[in-house]
Design an enzyme around this catalytic site. Structure first.
Site, PDB file in Angstrom:
ATOM      1  N   ARG A  41     102.156  94.682  26.149  1.00 59.86           N
ATOM      2  CA  ARG A  41     101.823  96.099  26.550  1.00 59.86           C
ATOM      3  C   ARG A  41     102.696  97.023  27.494  1.00 59.86           C
ATOM      4  O   ARG A  41     103.347  96.628  27.893  1.00 59.86           O
ATOM      5  CB  ARG A  41     100.085  96.286  26.337  1.00 59.86           C
ATOM      6  CG  ARG A  41      99.680  94.818  25.857  1.00 59.86           C
ATOM      7  CD  ARG A  41      97.753  94.331  26.611  1.00 59.86           C
ATOM      8  NE  ARG A  41      98.412  93.447  27.825  1.00 59.86           N
ATOM      9  CZ  ARG A  41      97.490  92.911  28.380  1.00 59.86           C
ATOM     10  NH1 ARG A  41      96.179  93.777  27.426  1.00 59.86           N
ATOM     11  NH2 ARG A  41      97.482  92.142  29.762  1.00 59.86           N
ATOM     12  N   LYS A  78      87.747  71.887  33.481  1.00 63.96           N
ATOM     13  CA  LYS A  78      87.812  72.066  34.260  1.00 63.96           C
ATOM     14  C   LYS A  78      87.766  70.894  34.951  1.00 63.96           C
ATOM     15  O   LYS A  78      87.887  70.462  36.069  1.00 63.96           O
ATOM     16  CB  LYS A  78      87.127  73.536  35.271  1.00 63.96           C
ATOM     17  CG  LYS A  78      87.661  75.081  34.598  1.00 63.96           C
ATOM     18  CD  LYS A  78      86.630  76.600  34.631  1.00 63.96           C
ATOM     19  CE  LYS A  78      87.433  77.143  34.371  1.00 63.96           C
ATOM     20  NZ  LYS A  78      86.205  78.280  34.242  1.00 63.96           N
ATOM     21  N   ILE A 134      86.526  80.347  44.185  1.00 60.43           N
ATOM     22  CA  ILE A 134      86.499  79.403  45.050  1.00 60.43           C
ATOM     23  C   ILE A 134      87.459  78.776  46.276  1.00 60.43           C
ATOM     24  O   ILE A 134      88.024  78.325  44.843  1.00 60.43           O
ATOM     25  CB  ILE A 134      85.168  77.877  44.778  1.00 60.43           C
ATOM     26  CG1 ILE A 134      83.686  78.894  43.949  1.00 60.43           C
ATOM     27  CG2 ILE A 134      84.579  77.409  45.533  1.00 60.43           C
ATOM     28  CD1 ILE A 134      83.099  77.429  43.138  1.00 60.43           C
ATOM     29  N   GLU A 159      95.000  77.268  42.117  1.00 60.10           N
ATOM     30  CA  GLU A 159      94.011  77.149  43.027  1.00 60.10           C
ATOM     31  C   GLU A 159      93.050  77.998  41.872  1.00 60.10           C
ATOM     32  O   GLU A 159      91.928  77.380  42.208  1.00 60.10           O
ATOM     33  CB  GLU A 159      94.145  77.723  43.896  1.00 60.10           C
ATOM     34  CG  GLU A 159      92.704  77.940  45.010  1.00 60.10           C
ATOM     35  CD  GLU A 159      92.075  76.711  45.584  1.00 60.10           C
ATOM     36  OE1 GLU A 159      92.713  75.662  46.244  1.00 60.10           O
ATOM     37  OE2 GLU A 159      90.901  76.411  44.723  1.00 60.10           O
ATOM     38  N   LYS A 197      93.682  77.241  33.652  1.00 60.31           N
ATOM     39  CA  LYS A 197      92.748  76.021  33.953  1.00 60.31           C
ATOM     40  C   LYS A 197      93.869  75.109  32.055  1.00 60.31           C
ATOM     41  O   LYS A 197      93.864  74.087  31.870  1.00 60.31           O
ATOM     42  CB  LYS A 197      91.243  76.072  33.333  1.00 60.31           C
ATOM     43  CG  LYS A 197      91.073  76.772  32.298  1.00 60.31           C
ATOM     44  CD  LYS A 197      90.333  78.217  33.084  1.00 60.31           C
ATOM     45  CE  LYS A 197      89.987  79.379  32.248  1.00 60.31           C
ATOM     46  NZ  LYS A 197      89.346  80.225  32.463  1.00 60.31           N
TER      47      LYS A 197
HETATM   48  N1  HSE Z   1      86.397  82.608  31.417  1.00 60.72           N
HETATM   49  C1  HSE Z   1      86.332  81.852  32.478  1.00 60.72           C
HETATM   50  C2  HSE Z   1      84.664  81.828  33.302  1.00 60.72           C
HETATM   51  C3  HSE Z   1      87.233  82.669  33.771  1.00 60.72           C
HETATM   52  O1  HSE Z   1      83.551  82.742  32.752  1.00 60.72           O
HETATM   53  O2  HSE Z   1      84.189  81.031  34.534  1.00 60.72           O
HETATM   54  C4  HSE Z   1      87.237  81.203  34.945  1.00 60.72           C
HETATM   55  O3  HSE Z   1      87.686  80.604  34.611  1.00 60.72           O
END
Ligand code: HSE
Length: 399
Positions: free
Chosen positions: A43, A199, A130, A123, A99
């Protein structure tokens, strides 16, 4: 120290902003001035302070020997994977909050980075702002991680909190989460539990040094959660959260991502809005809770910037996550108590059930701890019971 940012969305633009806002502290700590040399995005951003640095061609970055660190904040697994690999192969360290990329291709990218003598840091991929990945690896690596659980999606936690505390509708709360920059462009992975599941699998892969494949983990979302669920949960002493739960056994890994009722006294019950928490149980450490903003532009960007500082110092992240697949145990063996809510002719007749005046034809009760397959059998019996019209909801209880 010259860096490039791939993807100028919420996190990418946040990284540029954090580098500028915290420039003095960063230079003081690293002894280097970190400078954004290129920003890649398809963009155009007319009038943006980084307009002059914009490129649409990754080769410009790949072939620039001055660029030592690349921030991959495109998201997804296609261009992000291609560019990350090429950046590593051209001798650059990569920092990413992605992730999806790490859960799927992490093991391969770590091996490649090791071979090339660069850093592959992630991280912000779990828990947003966090400080989680490095302390999780560094402080707990001497222990055996037995369980990892928590709230690892900011969007779904924000939606559930708004529904529960303010009576906001699901659709409005989701729209707000999108406007606040918490949700992914396509929020299906947020509300469907897939983002949180990936995650969890990153944390479990680090715990067992094997690839925990998220595609084999039972994943349920919050799309159908209703005001009745909150009301009956509250009457029985629970709040409702999108929880991930993983356990490490000799025989394999147990994992699940789903909405759970959480006892009001449990620390996870107090994790609200966009906050996330990872509840980690080590064999000798006991329980440790990591808590903070799980999504959002600046918290996530700050975690990425901490990786840029690590990469500038060539501070490696030492872990043993290898490509070999971990065995995932069948979800049908997962044992929990559950809350069953039904529509029935005479709620007051059901022993130990909660009833509510605003839902005169419903009742909800807590089961004993049982496996998913045992619950399926009990539900078949309940359906046959006279006076029970519909089984409205069956949700697990955490803890
Ligand atoms: N969409 C993700 C969440 C962003 O709401 O946790 C952070 O990984």
């Amino acid at each position: 120290m010259k860096i490039a940012i791939l993807g100028y969305g919420v996190v990418g633009s946040g990284v540029a902003e954090v580098l500028k806002t915290n420039a003095t502290q960063i230079t003081k700590k690293t002894g280097k001035k970190i400078e954004v040399k290129h920003v890649l995005d398809l963009r155009d951003f007319p009038g943006d302070p980084h307009e002059a640095l914009m490129t649409k061609d990754f080769a410009v970055i790949e072939n620039d020997p001055e660029v030592k660190i690349v921030v991959e904040s495109i998201g997804g697994e296609t261009a992000a994977y291609d560019y990350t690999k090429r950046a590593i192969l051209s001798g650059k360290s990569v920092c990413t909050p992605n992730k999806a990329l790490i859960a799927k291709h992490g093991a391969e990218l770590f091996a490649l980075a090791k071979k090339k003598g660069v850093n592959m840091l992630f991280e912000a991929s779990v828990g947003g702002g966090i400080p989680l990945i490095r302390p999780y690896i560094d402080a707990l690596c001497t222990d055996q991680i037995q369980a990892v659980a928590g709230i690892l999606n900011g969007t779904s936690n924000y939606i559930l909190t708004q529904m529960s505390e303010n009576g906001t509708s699901y659709a409005t709360a989701l729209k707000d989460a999108q406007n606040l920059g918490y949700a992914e462009q396509d929020p299906t992975a947020d509300v469907g539990g897939y983002d949180a599941c990936r995650k969890l699998c990153i944390l479990l892969s680090l715990a067992v040094d094997k690839q925990v494949n998220y595609e084999n983990v039972r994943t349920e979302g919050i799309e159908n959660i209703s005001t009745e669920d909150f009301a009956f949960g509250k009457a029985l002493g629970f709040t409702l959260k999108q929880i991930v739960s993983g356990k490490v056994y000799e025989s394999g890994v147990g994992a699940l991502a789903a909405p759970f009722f959480v006892p009001l006294a449990h620390p996870l019950a107090a994790v609200n809005d966009v906050y996330n928490a990872a509840w980690v149980t080590g064999k000798t450490t006991g329980n440790v809770m990591f808590y903070g903003s799980g999504a959002g532009k600046l918290p996530t960007a700050s975690a990425v910037v901490s990786n840029i500082v690590d990469a500038a110092h060539m501070q490696p992240l030492v872990h043993g996550w290898a490509p070999e697949e971990a065995k995932i145990l069948p979800a049908d063996k997962y044992v929990t108590r559950k809350i069953i809510r039904v529509t029935c002719e005479n709620p007051a007749e059901i022993k130990k059930a909660a009833t509510l005046p605003q839902y005169p034809n419903q009742a909800a009760w807590i089961t004993t701890a049982e496996s998913e397959e045992q619950t399926a059998k009990s539900l078949a019996e309940i359906k046959k019971t006279s006076g029970i019209k519909t089984i409205e909801r069956v949700l697990r209880i955490y803890g």
